[in-house]
Write a protein that holds these residues in place. Structure first.
Motif, short mmCIF file in Angstrom:
data_model
loop_
_atom_site.label_atom_id
_atom_site.label_comp_id
_atom_site.label_asym_id
_atom_site.label_seq_id
_atom_site.Cartn_x
_atom_site.Cartn_y
_atom_site.Cartn_z
N ILE A 426 0.79 -1.40 0.23
CA ILE A 426 0.03 -0.08 0.11
C ILE A 426 0.96 1.30 -0.08
CG2 ILE A 426 -1.74 1.37 1.22
CD1 ILE A 426 -2.41 -1.60 2.65
N GLY A 455 -5.19 -1.81 -0.10
CA GLY A 455 -5.23 -0.40 -0.25
C GLY A 455 -6.59 0.11 -0.76
N GLU A 463 -3.60 5.96 -1.20
CA GLU A 463 -4.00 4.86 -0.84
C GLU A 463 -4.02 5.04 0.58
OE1 GLU A 463 -3.34 0.92 -3.67
OE2 GLU A 463 -1.62 1.73 -2.58
#
Length: 525
Positions: A426, A455, A463
């Motif tokens: 992420i 994410g 994200e």
């Protein structure tokens, strides 16, 4: 002397050395290795009588059973290729896979007759549809059964010992990936791949004639983790389980005096919460390998306490047959090192396996246990390539190294620490956040049965972490409590911004949580 490297040699060894030893137990049926090998020879010769030749694919759609174990050898004996299909796929997936791989024979369990019937007109390559067992109500297009195929077939060798009708670099198996990021890809495993994979695995992991191993992992998944080959080669006993059920599994462990089991984390969770777990006599169990997905922090310790055995991880993937990493364990090790290898790392590369750790520009990183990069692998068990997909093969094996897509660190002595999948990282405000790290923290909460992190798109940060949790029975915890728990146990910027409580997760054929499905459903919401 040069003899072709092939798992068929394991079969030849077992039928000579272990012929009177009980080798396979399957749903009440018991077979010595002599009986198992005779059945395998009969199937092989029966396939020849159907016109199956070198290079032809023989597909299997069904659960774990002794017949699938026999098919790990019967087609390769004559140079044909075993193609086990993932039972959890949809009709369109079966159509795609069968249309690409064009098997001539399809063995199938009665449960999958309807789905195959729905695409039968679109898979003309299949000339022989054979049911695994005789059942009332089978449709007319089923041309017989597995057992009927054996009747009248010879158990004799179809060629002199050692004069194999194939080369060691010919494919012996094709396993299709689950296709979570596109169409499934057919991983070609050669005779040489499979033979050396088994030998390399046995060199790191002790396999004994006295081992009794329960097959909980579906054998259609990544070469059954290699057990059809190295366990047979050493004369260990195979305990076949059609479907995983936690209570039935504990009953079989007790009844059959099982010594070894390979499991995925969700199986562990299911067994440990069985109300009468402590009433089962599990003293025979010596080793449990937890794989298929990174185990939650502390799981190996909990398994060791509950089962009274050693528990550890291993690492691999379909493209490597699958094992490339196992911990080398000996009670003679320093106690802390022994614990560290079992609980903190995935193990070392098997003999015959080479590693590189590279940054996004392909620059090699140090093996210092801290530097994180993509793991590249080279070795005897790396696949021949993807079936009929030369471009994908070239990209994945670029530069003569298999690009795993896994982000890892490697300690100075080669111990591997898996950090995350590249696709699961992420990126939030320019910072890389490991979804696995968040999951490990959440698994520390006593209410968490299963969890996963992805994410989620965010206008400000790009994200942000979104966590999903399935609660243990009897617990009530709010999403806000989980967020607070995470913030108390990790850097605040890594903690999930949102938590969703689910009743169950979407899962693949082995019970692995499908993050791709979660992304499709929730990433942009």
């Amino acid at each position: 002397m040069i003899i072709p490297l092939t798992p068929v040699r394991f079969l030849e060894y077992a039928e000579k050395i272990f012929k009177d030893k009980e080798g396979v137990v399957c749903e009440g049926e018991r077979f010595t290795y002599g009986e198992f090998c005779r059945r395998t020879r009969k199937v092989s010769n029966a396939l020849k009588s159907l016109g199956i030749q070198k290079g032809d694919r023989v597909a299997y759609l069904g659960y774990n059973c002794h017949r699938l174990l026999e098919l790990f050898y019967a087609p390769p004996v004559i140079g044909a290729i075993l193609e086990p299909l993932n039972i959890r796929l949809a009709a369109k997936d079966f159509e795609y896979i069968i249309s690409e791989s064009t098997p001539r024979v399809l063995f199938l369990d009665k449960d999958f007759v309807p789905v195959i019937d729905s695409i039968r007109a679109k898979i003309p390559s299949v000339k022989h549809f054979l049911a695994l067992e005789k059942n009332p109500g089978l449709p007319g297009w089923i041309q017989g059964t597995y057992e009927e195929l054996l009747e009248g077939s010879s158990a004799e060798r179809s060629y002199p010992l050692g004069e194999y009708p194939f080369d060691e670099d010919d494919p012996a198996e094709i396993f299709y990936t689950s296709g979570t990021t596109g169409n499934p890809k057919g991983v070609m495993m050669t005779h040489r791949n499979l033979y050396l994979h088994a030998l390399c695995a046995m060199s790191m992991m002790t396999v004994r004639e006295t081992d009794i191993q329960i097959h909980l992992i579906p054998l259609f998944h990544v070469n059954g983790w290699g057990t059809p080959h190295y366990l047979l080669a050493k004369g260990g006993k195979h305990i076949m389980v059609k479907r995983f059920d936690p209570v039935k599994t504990l009953e079989v462990l007790e009844k059959e005096r099982v010594t070894r089991a390979f499991v995925i984390p969700t199986m562990v969770n299911s067994m440990l919460v069985v109300p009468n777990f402590k009433t089962f006599n599990l003293t025979s169990v010596k080793e449990i390998l937890i794989g298929g997905a990174p185990p939650p922090r502390g799981m190996s310790e909990r398994v060791e306490e509950a089962f009274g055995c050693i528990a550890h991880s291993g690492f691999g993937m379909t493209e490597t047959c699958p094992l490339i990493v196992l911990p080398e364990l000996s009670e003679d090790l320093d106690p802390e090192e022994y614990r560290h290898r079992r609980h903190d790392t995935w193990g070392r590369p098997l003999p015959g396996v080479e590693f590189r750790l590279v940054d996004p520009n392909g620059k090699d990183l140090s093996w210092d246990g801290k530097s994180v990069g993509e793991l590249l692998v080279r070795g005897d068990m790396v696949m021949k390539g993807y079936y009929r997909q030369p471009e994908e093969t070239g990209k994945t094996l670029e530069g003569g190294w298999y690009h795993t897509g896994d982000l890892c660190a490697v300690e100075p002595d080669g111990q591997l620490i898996v950090k995350d999948r590249k696709k699961d990282i992420i990126i939030s405000g320019g910072e890389n956040i490991s979804s696995l790290e968040i999951e490990q923290v959440l698994y520390g909460h006593p209410s968490v049965l299963e969890c996963a992190v992805i994410g989620k798109n965010d206008e400000k940060w790009g994200e942000v972490p979104l966590a999903f949790v399935v609660l243990r029975e009897g617990y009530r915890v709010t999403p806000e409590e989980f967020i607070q728990y995470a913030r108390e146990n990790m850097a605040h910027f890594k903690a999930p911004r949102e938590v969703k409580i689910l009743k169950e997760f979407p899962k693949g054929g082995t019970g692995k949580i499908l993050k791709s499905v979660l992304r499709d459903r929730y990433r942009s919401k």
